[in-house]
Design a protein around this motif. Sequence first.
Motif, PDB file in Angstrom:
ATOM      1  N   LEU B 144       0.826  -1.227   0.000  1.00  0.00           N
ATOM      2  CA  LEU B 144       0.000   0.000   0.000  1.00  0.00           C
ATOM      3  C   LEU B 144       0.853   1.267   0.000  1.00  0.00           C
ATOM      4  O   LEU B 144       0.482   2.278  -0.592  1.00  0.00           O
ATOM      5  N   PHE B 145       1.996   1.241   0.701  1.00  0.00           N
ATOM      6  CA  PHE B 145       2.821   2.451   0.828  1.00  0.00           C
ATOM      7  C   PHE B 145       3.860   2.553  -0.285  1.00  0.00           C
ATOM      8  O   PHE B 145       4.560   3.560  -0.390  1.00  0.00           O
ATOM      9  N   GLN B 146       3.979   1.506  -1.059  1.00  0.00           N
ATOM     10  CA  GLN B 146       5.002   1.413  -2.110  1.00  0.00           C
ATOM     11  C   GLN B 146       5.052   2.667  -2.980  1.00  0.00           C
ATOM     12  O   GLN B 146       4.052   3.037  -3.596  1.00  0.00           O
ATOM     13  N   LYS B 147       6.216   3.320  -3.002  1.00  0.00           N
ATOM     14  CA  LYS B 147       6.466   4.509  -3.825  1.00  0.00           C
ATOM     15  C   LYS B 147       5.685   5.742  -3.388  1.00  0.00           C
ATOM     16  O   LYS B 147       5.768   6.777  -4.016  1.00  0.00           O
ATOM     17  N   HIS B 148       4.881   5.622  -2.324  1.00  0.00           N
ATOM     18  CA  HIS B 148       4.127   6.784  -1.847  1.00  0.00           C
ATOM     19  C   HIS B 148       4.960   7.601  -0.871  1.00  0.00           C
ATOM     20  O   HIS B 148       5.841   7.071  -0.192  1.00  0.00           O
ATOM     21  N   VAL B 149       4.632   8.900  -0.803  1.00  0.00           N
ATOM     22  CA  VAL B 149       5.255   9.774   0.178  1.00  0.00           C
ATOM     23  C   VAL B 149       4.821   9.333   1.580  1.00  0.00           C
ATOM     24  O   VAL B 149       3.667   8.952   1.782  1.00  0.00           O
ATOM     25  N   TYR B 150       5.749   9.360   2.536  1.00  0.00           N
ATOM     26  CA  TYR B 150       5.436   9.059   3.938  1.00  0.00           C
ATOM     27  C   TYR B 150       6.023  10.203   4.775  1.00  0.00           C
ATOM     28  O   TYR B 150       7.226  10.298   4.936  1.00  0.00           O
ATOM     29  N   PHE B 151       5.128  11.108   5.246  1.00  0.00           N
ATOM     30  CA  PHE B 151       5.588  12.252   6.037  1.00  0.00           C
ATOM     31  C   PHE B 151       6.025  11.805   7.425  1.00  0.00           C
ATOM     32  O   PHE B 151       5.361  10.973   8.057  1.00  0.00           O
TER      33      PHE B 151
END
Lengths: 298, 298
Positions: B144-151
């Motif tokens: 789900l978090f793959q390649k997504h921004v994580y603040f």
Amino acid sequence: MPVPGDPPYFRRVAVIGIGLIGASFALAAKRAGRVGYVVGVARREETRRAARAIGAADETTPDPVPAVRGAELVYLATPVGALPGLLRTIAAALAPGCLVTDAGSVKAPVCQAAEALPASVRFVGGHPLAGSERSGPQAARADLFQKHVYFLVPTPRGGDEAAQQMARLVEALGARPVTISALEHDRLLAATSHLPHAVAVALMLAISQLVPDARQRAEFSATGLRDTTRIAASSPEVWRDIFLANARPLREACQLTIRLLQELVEAAEAGDGQRLKELLAQSQQVRQALETSPAARG
Amino acid sequence: MPVPGDPPYFRRVAVIGIGLIGASFALAAKRAGRVGYVVGVARREETRRAARAIGAADETTPDPVPAVRGAELVYLATPVGALPGLLRTIAAALAPGCLVTDAGSVKAPVCQAAEALPASVRFVGGHPLAGSERSGPQAARADLFQKHVYFLVPTPRGGDEAAQQMARLVEALGARPVTISALEHDRLLAATSHLPHAVAVALMLAISQLVPDARQRAEFSATGLRDTTRIAASSPEVWRDIFLANARPLREACQLTIRLLQELVEAAEAGDGQRLKELLAQSQQVRQALETSPAARG
């Protein structure tokens, strides 16, 4: 609502503004065997060539006046703002008995302008609820109107009889004719189409001011922002014309939206979670009904 | 920005609120070999069972206090409004050195509440910019978090060292860590996420008042309306909490949007086609840049 009677046939047709909608109409009407010879009109040479290349037009010209001479059907598919002037330009060249219709997203101004047409000419306002992100005859498809609503507005020029003929024609193209008055249409579309567009544009402009760095906007935007602003990328000319032509109903729809947005943020600032949840639950329910209604799949 | 150093390993992890985000985190961290035993916390029995069934949790409980005992990492993934109270509830049970983080969409309130944690505990605010229309552990995905921004938001509890450790962890899950202050995050997200949501909700409510017949709304709505209002169907509870927690920046973003919407309709009513076209062309250009930016595909 199936329309009784045979679909009409038009030997010679002029399509003025033979872009996405005009060329799709010509392709659909040809495929359905409802039209013979099609003259396409476009200012740009590239558009005329493309309309001929895909078989939407048998002949093209930049000049609407010779195009409409002898035509039994004249289909106007220019941007909304050009329609009243176009009616004045072609009025004297229209053949007696000719059926004139348009495909504009706002109906009051063109239907009003049609009242100045010669008494021998028939006019039915039209608006196919179909389109595409793309534009031009290159994007045209014979099935563009398939299963889509096609609004028809009877006018004093031809009345219900002409509207019935148009209804049989658009039904032959696979569309669903819906007869409506110009005022009712424009109020309805102000809510379901012009308002979402204006809101998407204002939202996109606001975000560009709040996050001035384009790279940040792209990097930190999620699906929600992309969905809500997608239509903000549409043609400025087309939508300038629509906003100008339907300014009053659009303003009223925008003012209501503004009041509701203010109510939302005031509830948030007041810490009124109960009221916020009510508003959010109501919008959730209305949005879900939009998706599950059988009509939506039509 | 790759983060130097080995990704950390946590023997015992508590995931409180093991829904879509919490369970996706657990699955991703297990797959990456960064966590050992996972205790999942959820109020509803059905959620707990689903979390165990998909292998996101080795053990579940409705009570957060025993869950965090002995945990080296505590991952809070409840709705935003529950976070400050949850920190107070678990504070005394947290093990010295424990790393606590959250996944809430608003960062200031939870980071402020974290300042009351025992001095021996470390806290890093977090916000994965990922999600889905679906919810619950049933919808969880290890990617789900793959390649997504994580603040990530460093706080006085643990400072930059703890934030670095979290950055290595989320990078091991395939996400792109972005360090930011709570205030900067909340202002940014007010623009790119909370504002579009509030606008979509107000728009949906306005349309439901302007066109009271649900059947008409469905039948006469085109793609534009559906795109702009899609997020209005989201969870009322989740968004009530977000609006309440970020009310001030949201109000400012809404007020700017309202001013721009008023400018649009005033230009339309004044017949100012030049100004209208400028605004529409500007929004078109900003929206197109959103699509073509390389960062957007990340």
